[in-house]
Design an enzyme around this catalytic site. Structure first.
Site, PDB file in Angstrom:
ATOM      1  N   GLY A  81      36.232  41.926  39.540  1.00 40.82           N
ATOM      2  CA  GLY A  81      37.185  41.927  38.433  1.00 40.82           C
ATOM      3  C   GLY A  81      38.364  41.035  38.705  1.00 40.82           C
ATOM      4  N   ASN A  82      39.376  41.133  37.890  1.00 38.44           N
ATOM      5  CA  ASN A  82      40.597  40.357  38.115  1.00 38.44           C
ATOM      6  C   ASN A  82      41.803  41.183  37.719  1.00 38.44           C
ATOM      7  OD1 ASN A  82      41.330  39.753  35.227  1.00 38.44           O
ATOM      8  ND2 ASN A  82      39.253  38.909  35.314  1.00 38.44           N
ATOM      9  N   ARG A  83      42.987  40.607  37.916  1.00 36.08           N
ATOM     10  CA  ARG A  83      44.206  41.398  37.796  1.00 36.08           C
ATOM     11  C   ARG A  83      44.863  41.323  36.418  1.00 36.08           C
ATOM     12  NH1 ARG A  83      47.620  41.707  42.317  1.00 36.08           N
ATOM     13  NH2 ARG A  83      48.873  39.980  41.603  1.00 36.08           N
ATOM     14  N   SER A  84      44.154  40.825  35.424  1.00 40.57           N
ATOM     15  CA  SER A  84      44.772  40.708  34.101  1.00 40.57           C
ATOM     16  C   SER A  84      45.031  42.086  33.504  1.00 40.57           C
ATOM     17  CB  SER A  84      43.851  39.910  33.171  1.00 40.57           C
ATOM     18  OG  SER A  84      44.400  39.897  31.890  1.00 40.57           O
TER      19      SER A  84
END
Ligand code: CTP
Length: 407
Positions: free
Chosen positions: A212-215
């Site tokens: 995933g990512n931190r958005s």
């Protein structure tokens, strides 16, 4: 602040069970420095009584035109208002407003108001979908009112569907945006359908793990909120966010890049503008393990093979060639050579606008504020100074509106 300096808001309340939620909206408005005059209909008072409205607003509360006649309230309250918000707006109140009836203080106020007017309807799905209501809503929107789409969810009885009053905090956000924009071209997205993607995709490895990512989704939500306040019909494709649904936006939750692609392409079919604010994973694990991947004593872990995800923005830009006037906007998060990389990405993706911002561990992700440059395919470059994500959102919509009106 002297009371006379405060922005004046009229909170119209009509007779639906959701009237109790308007108390929360009233609190938000008063606590943020607005002078609020509550104008309930007679039937609203059957749900929440006059003392509650008077105590929470600190102002007198009347429903008819025969009280305090010497002050001519049926004209004055509307004339002096900076914003009128009707929450909840019942089918009956929408009908009376659409037809210009003036049989109580609220409808008189609506006829005399020259400020922005917001309706937050709440009713059963059948009533919302009835052609009579649909036509009344269309009439009000055509005249410039912001009619917020009801939320989908549990209704008064055991039934669920479209017709819930949106979260009062989110109705407050719409009001705040409209007041902030004042007499500016407030509803310049009226009649337009815009699609916004927000959040970050998650690409599963096994039932419990993902890449995933931190958005956080905040920038996309700010875009959705500001578009609602500017009168647009908004589809918000939200990937793994945990933010309250923006009032009036049609929220489509998704998980992976492939799901996001499907939802965005479908919504984009009849859209005037598509803004890809979501952080879409470029790669996903080549293999999804049906059971949880276990560690084994004495064995190295298997390497994770990745495959490319579709590039939704590039695909949208390609499709928009066959959709005259459709504006496609991308976002680019860069860590170095921000402008040069942005220009190259704009050309590569083929979109009309690219919002470039610099990111890092402690920059932008999850923050309330943002700083960016909006690059145009026409070579334009618009810096947006450090400020709320809503200010950046409004700059994006200003540019989109300009392009839509020119095209
Ligand atoms: N995007 C997309 N589909 C993808 C990846 C990104 O639609 N598979 C969109 C994002 O929503 C964003 C824009 O493309 O609007 C830029 O994404 P970014 O990840 O910054 O660019 P990349 O093309 O991935 O380039 P690079 O990784 O080389 O920086």
């Amino acid at each position: 602040m002297d009371r006379s300096d405060k922005p004046r808001v009229v909170l119209g309340v009509s007779g639906g069970i959701a009237a109790y939620k308007a108390c929360e909206l009233l609190r938000r408005l008063t606590e943020s420095g607005h002078d609020v005059r509550v104008v309930p209909t007679g039937s609203a008072l059957r749900f929440v009584g006059e003392p509650t409205w008077a105590a929470l607003s600190g102002n007198p509360v009347t429903t008819g035109v025969w009280e305090d006649v010497h002050e001519v309230p049926h004209v004055r309250i509307g004339q002096e208002a900076d914003l009128v918000v009707v929450a909840p707006a019942t089918a009956d109140t929408l009908a009376r407003a659409a037809h210009g009836l003036a049989d109580d203080l609220l409808t008189n106020t609506l006829l005399t108001a020259r400020c922005p007017v917001v309706f937050a309807p709440a009713m059963h799905t059948e009533m919302w979908e009835h052609p009579a209501t649909a036509e009344n809503v269309a009439t009000l929107r055509r005249r410039g009112a912001v009619v917020i789409e009801p939320a989908v969810g549990r209704l008064t009885g055991k039934d669920t569907g479209k017709g819930r009053l949106p979260d009062p905090g989110e109705i407050f956000e719409v009001c705040r945006r409209l007041l902030a924009r004042g007499a500016a071209p407030g509803r310049d997205l009226a009649g337009r359908h815009v699609v916004v993607s927000a959040g970050g995709t998650r690409e599963p490895l096994d039932p419990v793990r993902f890449l995933g990512n931190r958005s956080s989704g905040r920038q996309g939500y700010a875009l959705a909120r500001t578009a609602v306040a500017r009168g647009a019909r908004v589809t918000l494709v939200a990937a793994n966010t945990s933010l309250p649904d923006p009032a009036g936006a049609d929220v489509v939750p998704v998980g992976t890049a492939v799901q996001l692609r499907e939802a965005v392409l479908k919504a984009a079919e009849d859209a005037d503008a598509v803004v890809m604010a979501a952080a879409v994973a470029d790669f996903r694990p080549a293999r999804y393990a049906q059971g949880k991947i276990k560690k084994r004593d004495g064995q190295e872990p298997e390497p994770v093979a990745l495959v490319r995800n579709p590039d939704v923005l590039a695909e949208l830009a390609g499709l928009s060639a066959a959709r005259p006037g459709q504006v496609v906007v991308g976002f680019a998060a860069e860590t170095d050579d921000v402008l040069a990389n942005g220009r190259a990405k704009l050309a590569r993706k083929g979109c009309d606008l690219l919002v470039v911002n610099e990111v890092g561990e402690d920059r932008t992700f999850g923050a309330e504020e943002n700083e960016a440059v909006v690059l145009g395919a026409d070579g334009s470059e618009t810096p947006v100074p450090h400020g709320p994500k809503e200010a950046l959102a409004d700059t994006v919509w200003d540019k989109v509106v300009h392009m839509l009106n020119a095209g």
